[in-house]
Design an enzyme around this catalytic site. Sequence first.
Site, PDB file in Angstrom:
ATOM      1  N   SER A 412      38.935  37.575  38.760  1.00  0.00           N
ATOM      2  CA  SER A 412      39.026  39.016  38.533  1.00  0.00           C
ATOM      3  C   SER A 412      37.727  39.709  38.894  1.00  0.00           C
ATOM      4  CB  SER A 412      39.446  39.322  37.095  1.00  0.00           C
ATOM      5  OG  SER A 412      38.709  38.565  36.199  1.00  0.00           O
ATOM      6  N   GLU A 445      46.997  42.473  42.657  1.00  0.00           N
ATOM      7  CA  GLU A 445      46.060  42.838  43.716  1.00  0.00           C
ATOM      8  C   GLU A 445      45.942  41.650  44.670  1.00  0.00           C
ATOM      9  OE1 GLU A 445      42.917  45.961  41.794  1.00  0.00           O
ATOM     10  OE2 GLU A 445      42.841  43.925  41.054  1.00  0.00           O
ATOM     11  N   ASN A 483      40.616  47.190  37.880  1.00  0.00           N
ATOM     12  CA  ASN A 483      39.641  47.082  36.790  1.00  0.00           C
ATOM     13  C   ASN A 483      38.425  47.974  37.009  1.00  0.00           C
ATOM     14  OD1 ASN A 483      41.244  45.380  35.371  1.00  0.00           O
ATOM     15  ND2 ASN A 483      40.148  43.508  35.902  1.00  0.00           N
TER      16      ASN A 483
END
Length: 695
Positions: A412, A445, A483
Amino acid sequence: MEDSTDQVQSSPVTWSRDGDVGVILINNPPVNAGSREVRAGILTALDELMQETSLCALVVMGAGNTFIAGSDIREFGQPLEVPELPTVISAIEAYPKPVVAALHGAALGGGFELALGCDARIALTGCVVGLPEVTLGMIPGAGGTQRLPRLIPLAQAIELVTSGRRVKAEEACEMGIIASVVETDLRANAVAFARALHGQKRRLRDLPAVASSPSDIRAAEQAALQWTKGRPYAVCAIDMVKAAAHLPIDEALAKERAAFQTFRMSDEAAALRYLFFAERDAGKIDGIGAVKPRSVHEVAVIGAGTMGIGIAVTFADAGYAVTLVDQDEAAVSRANAQVQAIYDRLVAKKRITEAEVQARLTRISTTTQLADVASCDVVIEAIFEDMNIKQELFRKLDAIVKSGAILASNTSYLDLNEIAAATSRPQDIVGLHFFNPAHVMKLLEVVRGVRTSTEALTTALRVGRKLGKSAIVAGVGEGFIGNRGYAAYRRQCEFMLEEGAYPEDIDRALEAFGMAMGPFAVGDMSGLDIAWRMRQRLSTHRDPSVRYVEIPDRLCEMGRFGQKTKAGWYRYEPGERKGRPDPLVHKLIETASAEKGITRALLSADYVVGRALIAMINEAALILSEGVAQRASDIDLAWVHGYGFPGYEGGPLLWATRQPKSRIMALQQDMAAQSGRGYPLGHIEAVLKSAASGV
Ligand code: COA
């Protein structure tokens, strides 16, 4: 008369004769959308077929992959051109011989309404039917709310009309929507079926509505209001279905049409249409033509933690064979138990059947041997977030996995290019950033490294779509698209705490705007400790002159990590999932303001929403200018599918295009003034132009 093919070359609708049955064929690629030409073509065909007195019945069907997949969604924002769909359906009903709809692919929205206007429906296996209008901010406008409850009980009709659920042919047949499902040769079967009706019309309009008990109707209504959040078009759709039981059909049809006309022109409907096309655009890669994706059947997931398990379940749900790998037997057996627990919950909620669970479980195998993934087409790493450990794993995978496979990381925040550099095949490395819980969250994503090939990227996007995800392309960069935007938004919300608001004020304002949850409730739900540990690690690099809110650190120092410790931004009573405002947190916030010499002021809900949204919009402008996102609508998709932004607003960038430009610029200036240095400003005007052009 001869077949119509010769006479009407340019029409997307032609007819031909199959013995004593006329067959109307709709050919409007790619999905036979019911455009003006299609509607006019059907009317012309019916007109011509009126002269064919020797025919005993008609069949209506679609060419290519599908029946009419729906009305042309692009037409809904404009004045509708005649002939309108109800006129076409009336002509079918007025045709003196029975008309059979032969369905394959998808018969949705206006396509399904046209089928309901026919005297019977048969379908090829694999076909889906449904009325998705409510999901597009409208109600069915060509009789869907009136004819469907004449086939199935009112309560079931409420469920279908308000959920927009796509019902598979077999289930539709069990419900009585479709007369029969055939395995092959739709046309021949439909013709035989039509002939066997012996010329008898069976119009749904002549039947009474199928009753449901008042309690079933109430239950269906309540459930529908809950999942649609009581949006006005959903309320109207429920009322219209109920009206089928007591209003004369022509009166009800007129009311339905009038409501449809109003809703289709609304801002909400335009926003939902924008998202529909945004979804399709997201699958395209700027600057390249069509690239053939590689075929993917076998998939492996490395790391059987929460994320890895969720990813494995997602793939198994979509029909892929999945190998889930972890280091030791204990981890593997824990994973098996957790997979079972996920499915048990779905069975308990009646989302899937036990038989379906068994089918999905057989698709998941577990192992402790990395060598078992050698033949997989896609391998996804979901291990600990540490660059060295990840690079080591990718080195091993590079040596083991067949060439041409895609090696993906679920990282991430780590740099995908560095991971790719550890392998001899950087062109086959992509990021697949799932969101927790991976089998539930719709956003995915697909991260493109500097050396990722367009073929690998296209394949990953295609896989994402097959998983039912909203897959968007993101470039490498801290937090990618989602994010990163969320962090900017949360930061402004924390600033507003110091300036005068409390967590519940901000959450309330944003939830009233339509966010599924406010940022502080989200923080408590996901846990405050992970971000805290990350901040601690980065603390030595922090520029002390950049505004920084210490309140979350203080909460964590007190052991308040959110719901799991029964205290965070809120406190949680035993058995309650909704937090209560906590005077202790208020005190903490007031102290923080005082320490910084900030005079606390009352912040209105309107101000809170504007400030929070401008943070999203500003960051989106930066993300776009840096090339981390391809297009504005991808960012809107991320917000809607990853962070609970209300779909009926279309996303923060569409929202911004609908505000006066002066308001947006003033909001940005205010944000800049409040944030101080270290918070770069994006070129919002450029973004607004590109977002508006996508509407
Ligand atoms: N109106 C206008 N265009 C439509 C459309 C519609 N109802 N349905 C699909 N399209 C377009 C898509 O935008 C896409 O165009 P593009 O290639 O220029 O991007 C193309 O048709 C193919 O659609 P796509 O969704 O990529 O194909 P698919 O094979 O994955 O799925 C469907 C086919 C029919 C299942 C899917 O397109 C769908 O669900 N469509 C919506 C149907 C609907 O909601 N109808 C009711 C309207 S009230």
